[in-house]
Design a protein around this motif. Sequence first.
Motif, PDB file in Angstrom:
ATOM      1  N   PRO A 193      45.980 117.093  14.444  1.00 58.60           N
ATOM      2  CA  PRO A 193      47.324 116.241  14.706  1.00 58.60           C
ATOM      3  C   PRO A 193      48.428 117.430  14.352  1.00 58.60           C
ATOM      4  N   SER A 194      48.598 118.326  13.508  1.00 57.07           N
ATOM      5  CA  SER A 194      49.586 119.150  13.276  1.00 57.07           C
ATOM      6  C   SER A 194      50.012 120.018  14.374  1.00 57.07           C
ATOM      7  N   MET A 204      39.530 120.931  25.261  1.00 53.70           N
ATOM      8  CA  MET A 204      40.965 120.755  24.393  1.00 53.70           C
ATOM      9  C   MET A 204      41.986 120.213  25.187  1.00 53.70           C
ATOM     10  N   THR A 205      42.929 119.340  24.812  1.00 54.74           N
ATOM     11  CA  THR A 205      44.171 118.970  25.658  1.00 54.74           C
ATOM     12  C   THR A 205      45.170 118.596  24.451  1.00 54.74           C
ATOM     13  N   ASP A 206      46.286 118.526  24.927  1.00 63.94           N
ATOM     14  CA  ASP A 206      47.265 117.847  24.052  1.00 63.94           C
ATOM     15  C   ASP A 206      47.068 116.520  23.527  1.00 63.94           C
ATOM     16  N   ASP A 207      47.370 115.808  22.562  1.00 61.87           N
ATOM     17  CA  ASP A 207      46.918 114.620  21.992  1.00 61.87           C
ATOM     18  C   ASP A 207      48.134 113.470  22.226  1.00 61.87           C
ATOM     19  N   THR A 208      48.654 113.588  23.786  1.00 63.04           N
ATOM     20  CA  THR A 208      49.898 112.823  24.075  1.00 63.04           C
ATOM     21  C   THR A 208      49.410 111.327  24.286  1.00 63.04           C
ATOM     22  N   VAL A 245      52.934 112.790  11.110  1.00 69.23           N
ATOM     23  CA  VAL A 245      53.031 114.217  11.545  1.00 69.23           C
ATOM     24  C   VAL A 245      54.587 114.424  11.917  1.00 69.23           C
ATOM     25  N   LYS A 246      55.154 113.792  12.653  1.00 70.06           N
ATOM     26  CA  LYS A 246      56.529 113.722  13.307  1.00 70.06           C
ATOM     27  C   LYS A 246      57.527 114.135  11.969  1.00 70.06           C
ATOM     28  N   ILE A 247      57.249 113.475  11.045  1.00 68.54           N
ATOM     29  CA  ILE A 247      58.097 113.775   9.815  1.00 68.54           C
ATOM     30  C   ILE A 247      57.960 114.851   9.416  1.00 68.54           C
ATOM     31  N   GLU A 248      56.949 115.572   9.291  1.00 65.63           N
ATOM     32  CA  GLU A 248      56.495 116.775   8.632  1.00 65.63           C
ATOM     33  C   GLU A 248      55.470 117.359   9.432  1.00 65.63           C
ATOM     34  N   PRO A 249      55.637 118.412  10.466  1.00 65.18           N
ATOM     35  CA  PRO A 249      54.766 118.764  11.360  1.00 65.18           C
ATOM     36  C   PRO A 249      53.585 119.339  10.581  1.00 65.18           C
ATOM     37  N   LYS A 250      53.914 120.082   9.480  1.00 68.41           N
ATOM     38  CA  LYS A 250      52.754 121.099   8.617  1.00 68.41           C
ATOM     39  C   LYS A 250      51.977 120.046   7.681  1.00 68.41           C
ATOM     40  N   GLY A 301      39.514 120.055  11.419  1.00 66.90           N
ATOM     41  CA  GLY A 301      40.190 119.020  12.133  1.00 66.90           C
ATOM     42  C   GLY A 301      39.513 117.623  11.468  1.00 66.90           C
ATOM     43  N   ILE A 302      40.086 116.739  11.988  1.00 69.93           N
ATOM     44  CA  ILE A 302      39.447 115.336  11.811  1.00 69.93           C
ATOM     45  C   ILE A 302      38.255 114.881  12.785  1.00 69.93           C
TER      46      ILE A 302
END
Length: 577
Positions: free
Chosen positions: A263-264, A237-241, A407-412, A422-423
Amino acid sequence: MAFWLSLIFCFFTFAFSTPPDDPVKCVSGNTKCTVTNSYGSFPDRSICEAAKVEYPKTEAELISVVAAATRAGQKMRVATRYSHSIPKLVCTDGKDGILISTKFLNNVVRTNPEAKTLTVESGVTLRQLIEEAAKLELALPYAPYWWGLTVGGMMGTGAHGSSLWGKGSAVHDYVTEIRMVSPGLASDGYVKVRVLSETMNPEEFNAAKVSLGVLGVISQVTFKLQPMFKRSLTYVMTDDTDFGDQAVNFGEKHEFADFIWLPSQGKVVYRIDDRVPANASGNGLFDFFPFRSQLSAALAIVRSLEESDESSGDGNGKCRRAKQLTSFLSLISYGVTDDGVIFTGYPVIGSQDRMMSSGACLDSHRNGLITACPWDPRIKGEFFHQTTLSVPLTHVKDFINDIKALVKIEPKSLCGLELNNGILIRYVTSSPAYLGKEEKALDFDLTYYRSKDDPLTPRLYEDYIEEIEQMAIMKYKALPHWGKNRNIAFDNVITKYKNANAFLKVKERLDPSGLFSTEWTDQILGLKGNVTIVKQGCALEGLCICSDDSHCAPSKGYMCREGKIYKESRVCSHVST
């Protein structure tokens, strides 16, 4: 605390569960029947009926059934042991049709270890297929992760695993011969048995490899297998950057690569999974935790918590539990063990028959529904929508970035997906099957909350998932999984297949009277009508794309609005007053 108690209960449940019910139910014997999918509800929540169901035990009995129905001009559809397809592929038209169940067509026909082939009847499950191949020290190289699918069901819907290697991950591309029982003329005795192969009749063969059940009944299938091998699996598991870039290239590096995207949380779980020699040390087992039997009482607690979040509009609750679930699955290595009991660390190495697929909740012991598969409709458990779309690899990075922008618009907004593991993202590649995949792609599998009692109940942040769904279909020209989608994914879908006309010509040749076709199959094949259903609240269940507020839930504050990133989309958004 309730969430963690439910997980603990689930983890220490019995190894056995009440097996899934037969999807076909009849009033009297095998007459006046209804049929559903394994989740107990089709996308439009309709009840599919049939005059009777037949359970042939041999090919001779199957031939007799098809001949009698053809002589009578009756519609026919095939039902499988567990009927996992979400859309209405199993349904006949009206009440006068016949269901042909392959439940007892579940035998090995012949083996040829030297040629590395295995011939089985179409009702054989993936679990049986894997086990029978292993007895010959052979392996199916790629397959779905859920072993409750039948051979005929996998062929009918283009089921697949994850790989860009070899011929790709679709099961049907490892098939060399298909026996198909179709309607015939009076001079044929009203039935025709065809043996289809790439060399003898390539047009019929490439149509039958993904048939949607409209060409007849698949009786037998011959698989070309490979010598048994082992796999080395590590989850990281890593960040999705940089996930957009990684997703495009990762499948070329690892044969069985896939992803679980959160993604959240801004996380992604990479499956580093490669073939290793059969003599490599290790006896690992892939026993995916969400496919195990679980306590019905614990499942009811989890479902009640999500229903409470939905009714109160509490996105924070969903996100909190999604993180707990993520931590739990990571802690138990998603169910992977060194030997079926203990996990000591990655990589886990095991033979292909133990590492490819799982589904322990199918074990056929009955305990009065104390435990069950999590989605069994007889209990208060999981109940969901599923959207599964293959985005061309050339568009994957942009698609991922669009989801990140949402997700940036609404993280939740996508925590609900993470509550459903998850996806899941898998690799697919082009296939010669006329209705198979057209090009290299990533298959995005989204599973999310659905109201069990009321189709007019909107979902928390449903506009975000609707926008993702429409972006994939319209902006990125994604292909739907034939067995896992809501109606709108199939709208005008046949125009995306370059060999659609070739498929339809074969269909006309094998079943000119359309006895194996229905209103639904005609709609998805572009022959008659449209799959969308326009009515009050239709967008809430994916039966239509909203064009009017009434297609959403205006009385509950959900109106039809344009998307946030993809402005061409039309979604049901909660509008504050």
